[in-house]
Design a protein around this motif. Structure first.
Motif, short mmCIF file in Angstrom:
data_model
loop_
_atom_site.label_atom_id
_atom_site.label_comp_id
_atom_site.label_asym_id
_atom_site.label_seq_id
_atom_site.Cartn_x
_atom_site.Cartn_y
_atom_site.Cartn_z
N UNK A 145 20.41 -29.37 -24.55
CA UNK A 145 19.69 -29.88 -25.72
C UNK A 145 20.47 -29.59 -27.00
N UNK A 146 20.92 -28.34 -27.16
CA UNK A 146 21.61 -27.96 -28.39
C UNK A 146 22.96 -28.65 -28.54
N UNK A 147 23.59 -28.97 -27.43
CA UNK A 147 24.90 -29.63 -27.49
C UNK A 147 24.77 -31.14 -27.68
N UNK A 148 23.55 -31.66 -27.56
CA UNK A 148 23.35 -33.09 -27.73
C UNK A 148 23.46 -33.90 -26.46
N UNK A 186 8.35 -35.70 -20.90
CA UNK A 186 8.75 -34.59 -21.76
C UNK A 186 9.91 -35.06 -22.62
N UNK A 187 9.77 -34.89 -23.93
CA UNK A 187 10.79 -35.40 -24.84
C UNK A 187 11.47 -34.27 -25.59
N UNK A 188 12.74 -34.50 -25.92
CA UNK A 188 13.54 -33.55 -26.68
C UNK A 188 13.19 -33.67 -28.16
N UNK A 189 13.01 -32.52 -28.81
CA UNK A 189 12.74 -32.49 -30.24
C UNK A 189 14.03 -32.18 -31.00
N UNK A 190 14.06 -32.55 -32.26
CA UNK A 190 15.18 -32.18 -33.12
C UNK A 190 14.93 -30.77 -33.64
N UNK A 191 15.66 -29.78 -33.09
CA UNK A 191 15.37 -28.39 -33.43
C UNK A 191 15.55 -28.10 -34.92
N UNK A 192 16.33 -28.93 -35.61
CA UNK A 192 16.52 -28.70 -37.05
C UNK A 192 15.25 -28.95 -37.85
N UNK A 193 14.40 -29.80 -37.35
CA UNK A 193 13.15 -30.12 -38.06
C UNK A 193 11.92 -29.54 -37.37
N UNK A 194 12.03 -29.20 -36.09
CA UNK A 194 10.86 -28.70 -35.37
C UNK A 194 10.91 -27.21 -35.07
N UNK A 195 12.11 -26.64 -35.04
CA UNK A 195 12.28 -25.25 -34.63
C UNK A 195 11.87 -24.26 -35.71
N UNK A 196 11.56 -23.05 -35.26
CA UNK A 196 11.26 -21.96 -36.17
C UNK A 196 12.34 -20.89 -36.09
N UNK A 197 12.07 -19.76 -36.74
CA UNK A 197 13.07 -18.69 -36.76
C UNK A 197 13.39 -18.17 -35.37
#
Length: 228
Positions: A22-25, A71-82
């Motif tokens: 996910x993080x690598x795209x 199940x869908x992948x979220x954009x961690x830059x806008x959905x993720x927390x600390x």
């Protein structure tokens, strides 16, 4: 996935594999993940193991699980927390500059508050930690002493949110100690800044404490980014 997963520490390895994808795209934001059975077959693990990994990814807000739907992948830059900091990777080209910029701002403000709110025990502890940094046998020992120094300042600031942020950063910072040793490179040049910070906090000099720690954290940020 190109490689099947070794049986040792299977749940963690499945989580790591999917997280990295996910993080690598390899799985893009908005993309559907394969079904549980497809992922399990691809990774040669049990469906229950994949379900556990997906649960952890959902907690980090890297994916969205809708029962009865894909199940869908979220954009961690806008959905993720600390909490996502712990899984972003110590050498991520985007995360590290942002992390150290935020670190400098948070620590400088914490020093200002600490000068107003610190206890005598915390003030003494800062001076002791300066000595530990100066006398550290190696960069690893100095880095752990630096972390304790900064943590003491944040605790002395008395701001719960600042403390929670530090807790999240610790999950990235300390397990990757080798990547962060530039923070204490040439530390004999940094020791006077630690000393100025500790003295200003002890004296209740809010502006002096903030300025000294901003200069210290700025110098560390420069060393860290220069060393990359």
């Amino acid at each position: 996935m190109d490689q099947r997963i070794n049986r040792s520490s299977v749940p963690d390895l499945v989580f790591d594999e999917l997280r990295d994808a996910i993080l690598s795209g390899r799985y893009a934001p908005g993309e559907r993940l394969p079904t549980l059975r497809a992922l399990a077959a691809d990774l040669d693990v049990h469906v229950t193991t994949v379900r556990q990994a997906l649960g952890r990814l959902e907690q980090l807000r890297l994916i969205e699980i809708r029962h009865g739907d894909a199940t869908r992948v979220l954009d961690w830059r806008t959905s993720g927390g600390l909490e996502a900091l712990a899984v972003l990777g110590a050498t991520d080209a985007e995360v590290i500059p942002a992390l150290f910029e935020a670190r400098r701002v948070l620590l400088a403000q914490s020093a200002r508050l600490a000068a107003e709110r610190r206890t005598d025990t915390q003030a003494r502890g800062l001076h002791e930690l300066v000595g530990a940094i100066a006398e550290a046998a190696d960069d690893h020992a100095a880095l752990f002493a630096d972390w304790a120094f900064m943590t003491t300042i944040v605790e002395a600031a008395g701001n719960l949110v600042f403390q929670l942020i530090m807790n999240s950063v610790r999950q990235l910072y300390l397990p990757n100690v080798d990547a962060f040793t530039p923070v204490v490179a040439d530390r004999e040049q940094l020791v006077p800044l630690y000393q100025r910070t500790a003295a200003a906090i002890e004296a209740g000099d809010s502006d002096g404490a903030g300025t000294a720690l901003d200069e210290l954290a700025g110098a560390q940020e420069h060393r860290m980014l220069r060393g990359r």
